[in-house]
Write a protein that holds these residues in place. Sequence first.
Motif, PDB file in Angstrom:
ATOM      1  N   ALA A   9       0.828  -1.207   0.000  1.00  0.00           N
ATOM      2  CA  ALA A   9       0.000   0.000   0.000  1.00  0.00           C
ATOM      3  C   ALA A   9       0.863   1.257   0.000  1.00  0.00           C
ATOM      4  CB  ALA A   9      -0.932  -0.002   1.210  1.00  0.00           C
ATOM      5  N   LEU A  10       1.958   1.219   0.742  1.00  0.00           N
ATOM      6  CA  LEU A  10       2.862   2.364   0.796  1.00  0.00           C
ATOM      7  C   LEU A  10       3.496   2.640  -0.564  1.00  0.00           C
ATOM      8  CD1 LEU A  10       4.184   4.404   2.762  1.00  0.00           C
ATOM      9  CD2 LEU A  10       6.061   2.780   2.949  1.00  0.00           C
ATOM     10  N   VAL A  11       3.987   1.604  -1.216  1.00  0.00           N
ATOM     11  CA  VAL A  11       4.600   1.761  -2.538  1.00  0.00           C
ATOM     12  C   VAL A  11       3.557   2.209  -3.558  1.00  0.00           C
ATOM     13  CG1 VAL A  11       5.732   0.522  -4.435  1.00  0.00           C
ATOM     14  CG2 VAL A  11       6.488   0.166  -2.086  1.00  0.00           C
ATOM     15  N   ARG A  12       2.373   1.637  -3.488  1.00  0.00           N
ATOM     16  CA  ARG A  12       1.303   2.014  -4.415  1.00  0.00           C
ATOM     17  C   ARG A  12       0.936   3.489  -4.244  1.00  0.00           C
ATOM     18  NH1 ARG A  12      -1.566  -2.177  -4.034  1.00  0.00           N
ATOM     19  NH2 ARG A  12      -2.471  -1.666  -2.025  1.00  0.00           N
ATOM     20  N   GLU A  13       0.813   3.948  -2.995  1.00  0.00           N
ATOM     21  CA  GLU A  13       0.458   5.349  -2.746  1.00  0.00           C
ATOM     22  C   GLU A  13       1.579   6.289  -3.175  1.00  0.00           C
ATOM     23  OE1 GLU A  13      -1.595   8.570  -2.204  1.00  0.00           O
ATOM     24  OE2 GLU A  13      -2.466   6.585  -2.039  1.00  0.00           O
ATOM     25  N   ALA A  14       2.829   5.907  -2.947  1.00  0.00           N
ATOM     26  CA  ALA A  14       3.958   6.734  -3.403  1.00  0.00           C
ATOM     27  C   ALA A  14       3.959   6.825  -4.926  1.00  0.00           C
ATOM     28  CB  ALA A  14       5.282   6.151  -2.904  1.00  0.00           C
ATOM     29  N   SER A  15       3.661   5.724  -5.579  1.00  0.00           N
ATOM     30  CA  SER A  15       3.584   5.714  -7.046  1.00  0.00           C
ATOM     31  C   SER A  15       2.477   6.631  -7.538  1.00  0.00           C
ATOM     32  CB  SER A  15       3.318   4.296  -7.561  1.00  0.00           C
ATOM     33  OG  SER A  15       4.334   3.426  -7.156  1.00  0.00           O
ATOM     34  N   MET A  16       1.344   6.584  -6.868  1.00  0.00           N
ATOM     35  CA  MET A  16       0.225   7.436  -7.269  1.00  0.00           C
ATOM     36  C   MET A  16       0.546   8.912  -7.036  1.00  0.00           C
ATOM     37  SD  MET A  16      -1.939   5.562  -8.683  1.00  0.00           S
ATOM     38  CE  MET A  16      -3.207   6.791  -8.867  1.00  0.00           C
ATOM     39  N   ALA A  17       1.259   9.216  -5.953  1.00  0.00           N
ATOM     40  CA  ALA A  17       1.651  10.601  -5.687  1.00  0.00           C
ATOM     41  C   ALA A  17       2.576  11.110  -6.794  1.00  0.00           C
ATOM     42  CB  ALA A  17       2.332  10.712  -4.325  1.00  0.00           C
ATOM     43  N   ALA A  18       3.522  10.269  -7.210  1.00  0.00           N
ATOM     44  CA  ALA A  18       4.435  10.649  -8.293  1.00  0.00           C
ATOM     45  C   ALA A  18       3.676  10.821  -9.599  1.00  0.00           C
ATOM     46  CB  ALA A  18       5.530   9.592  -8.451  1.00  0.00           C
ATOM     47  N   LEU A  19       2.736   9.946  -9.854  1.00  0.00           N
ATOM     48  CA  LEU A  19       1.946  10.026 -11.084  1.00  0.00           C
ATOM     49  C   LEU A  19       1.080  11.284 -11.096  1.00  0.00           C
ATOM     50  CD1 LEU A  19       1.247   8.645 -13.722  1.00  0.00           C
ATOM     51  CD2 LEU A  19      -0.479   7.327 -12.504  1.00  0.00           C
ATOM     52  N   ARG A  20       0.432  11.577  -9.969  1.00  0.00           N
ATOM     53  CA  ARG A  20      -0.378  12.803  -9.894  1.00  0.00           C
ATOM     54  C   ARG A  20       0.484  14.036 -10.121  1.00  0.00           C
ATOM     55  NH1 ARG A  20      -3.094   9.765  -5.827  1.00  0.00           N
ATOM     56  NH2 ARG A  20      -1.667  10.525  -4.240  1.00  0.00           N
ATOM     57  N   GLU A  21       1.658  14.069  -9.505  1.00  0.00           N
ATOM     58  CA  GLU A  21       2.572  15.194  -9.676  1.00  0.00           C
ATOM     59  C   GLU A  21       2.996  15.329 -11.133  1.00  0.00           C
ATOM     60  OE1 GLU A  21       5.962  16.039  -6.819  1.00  0.00           O
ATOM     61  OE2 GLU A  21       7.009  15.227  -8.565  1.00  0.00           O
ATOM     62  N   SER A  22       3.302  14.217 -11.751  1.00  0.00           N
ATOM     63  CA  SER A  22       3.744  14.211 -13.143  1.00  0.00           C
ATOM     64  C   SER A  22       2.635  14.690 -14.078  1.00  0.00           C
ATOM     65  CB  SER A  22       4.197  12.806 -13.538  1.00  0.00           C
ATOM     66  OG  SER A  22       4.584  12.771 -14.877  1.00  0.00           O
ATOM     67  N   ILE A  23       1.432  14.204 -13.855  1.00  0.00           N
ATOM     68  CA  ILE A  23       0.301  14.623 -14.694  1.00  0.00           C
ATOM     69  C   ILE A  23       0.046  16.114 -14.532  1.00  0.00           C
ATOM     70  CG2 ILE A  23      -2.209  14.429 -14.953  1.00  0.00           C
ATOM     71  CD1 ILE A  23      -1.838  11.403 -14.354  1.00  0.00           C
ATOM     72  N   SER A  24       0.116  16.585 -13.307  1.00  0.00           N
ATOM     73  CA  SER A  24      -0.098  18.004 -13.046  1.00  0.00           C
ATOM     74  C   SER A  24       0.955  18.860 -13.752  1.00  0.00           C
ATOM     75  CB  SER A  24      -0.065  18.267 -11.547  1.00  0.00           C
ATOM     76  OG  SER A  24      -0.194  19.630 -11.284  1.00  0.00           O
ATOM     77  N   ALA A  53       4.860  11.564   1.506  1.00  0.00           N
ATOM     78  CA  ALA A  53       3.418  11.795   1.368  1.00  0.00           C
ATOM     79  C   ALA A  53       2.647  10.506   1.620  1.00  0.00           C
ATOM     80  CB  ALA A  53       3.107  12.347  -0.020  1.00  0.00           C
ATOM     81  N   ALA A  54       3.161   9.391   1.137  1.00  0.00           N
ATOM     82  CA  ALA A  54       2.503   8.101   1.333  1.00  0.00           C
ATOM     83  C   ALA A  54       2.491   7.715   2.810  1.00  0.00           C
ATOM     84  CB  ALA A  54       3.190   7.019   0.498  1.00  0.00           C
ATOM     85  N   PHE A  55       3.598   7.969   3.531  1.00  0.00           N
ATOM     86  CA  PHE A  55       3.652   7.661   4.965  1.00  0.00           C
ATOM     87  C   PHE A  55       2.596   8.445   5.734  1.00  0.00           C
ATOM     88  CE2 PHE A  55       8.019   5.844   4.660  1.00  0.00           C
ATOM     89  CZ  PHE A  55       7.793   4.724   5.438  1.00  0.00           C
ATOM     90  N   ARG A  56       2.336   9.672   5.309  1.00  0.00           N
ATOM     91  CA  ARG A  56       1.313  10.479   5.982  1.00  0.00           C
ATOM     92  C   ARG A  56      -0.093   9.944   5.696  1.00  0.00           C
ATOM     93  NH1 ARG A  56       4.869  14.562   4.209  1.00  0.00           N
ATOM     94  NH2 ARG A  56       3.549  14.991   2.405  1.00  0.00           N
ATOM     95  N   LYS A  57      -0.278   9.308   4.560  1.00  0.00           N
ATOM     96  CA  LYS A  57      -1.604   8.869   4.143  1.00  0.00           C
ATOM     97  C   LYS A  57      -1.920   7.414   4.514  1.00  0.00           C
ATOM     98  CE  LYS A  57      -4.618   9.438   0.184  1.00  0.00           C
ATOM     99  NZ  LYS A  57      -4.706   9.884  -1.183  1.00  0.00           N
ATOM    100  N   VAL A  58      -0.950   6.518   4.398  1.00  0.00           N
ATOM    101  CA  VAL A  58      -1.164   5.089   4.625  1.00  0.00           C
ATOM    102  C   VAL A  58      -0.878   4.757   6.089  1.00  0.00           C
ATOM    103  CG1 VAL A  58      -0.395   2.765   4.002  1.00  0.00           C
ATOM    104  CG2 VAL A  58      -0.573   4.539   2.237  1.00  0.00           C
ATOM    105  N   LYS A  59      -1.831   4.121   6.721  1.00  0.00           N
ATOM    106  CA  LYS A  59      -1.683   3.725   8.125  1.00  0.00           C
ATOM    107  C   LYS A  59      -1.499   2.212   8.217  1.00  0.00           C
ATOM    108  CE  LYS A  59      -2.320   7.904   9.337  1.00  0.00           C
ATOM    109  NZ  LYS A  59      -1.134   8.699   9.275  1.00  0.00           N
ATOM    110  N   PRO A  60      -0.786   1.723   9.247  1.00  0.00           N
ATOM    111  CA  PRO A  60      -0.582   0.279   9.407  1.00  0.00           C
ATOM    112  C   PRO A  60      -1.918  -0.458   9.532  1.00  0.00           C
ATOM    113  CG  PRO A  60       0.786   1.504  10.943  1.00  0.00           C
ATOM    114  CD  PRO A  60      -0.138   2.485  10.299  1.00  0.00           C
ATOM    115  N   SER A  61      -1.972  -1.645   8.968  1.00  0.00           N
ATOM    116  CA  SER A  61      -3.209  -2.426   9.033  1.00  0.00           C
ATOM    117  C   SER A  61      -3.350  -3.168  10.354  1.00  0.00           C
ATOM    118  CB  SER A  61      -3.264  -3.418   7.867  1.00  0.00           C
ATOM    119  OG  SER A  61      -2.181  -4.316   7.941  1.00  0.00           O
TER     120      SER A  61
END
Length: 75
Positions: A9-24, A53-61
């Motif tokens: 989940a952490l890697v996925r969220e970091a990837s999405m943050a990079a993708l959002r930044e890139s698209i923007s 950014a991912a660490f701030r958003k993703v919480k341990p399960s």
Amino acid sequence: MCRGADLSALVREASMAALRESISARSINHMTVDNDLPKDQTPVGIGVRHFAAAFRKVKPSVNKKVRLLLTERKS
């Protein structure tokens, strides 16, 4: 405490943050900085800021109660 699903989940969220930044950033320009490739064909890099950014958003399960139980078992 992290589990495999948490790391995923952490890697996925970091990837999405990079993708959002890139698209923007790319929506402003039609070409990349080097102007060699169209904006839809350039690689997206994932950096420390994306993981932060991912660490701030993703919480341990694993909840706090379970973490305490597991910690007690290790002792």
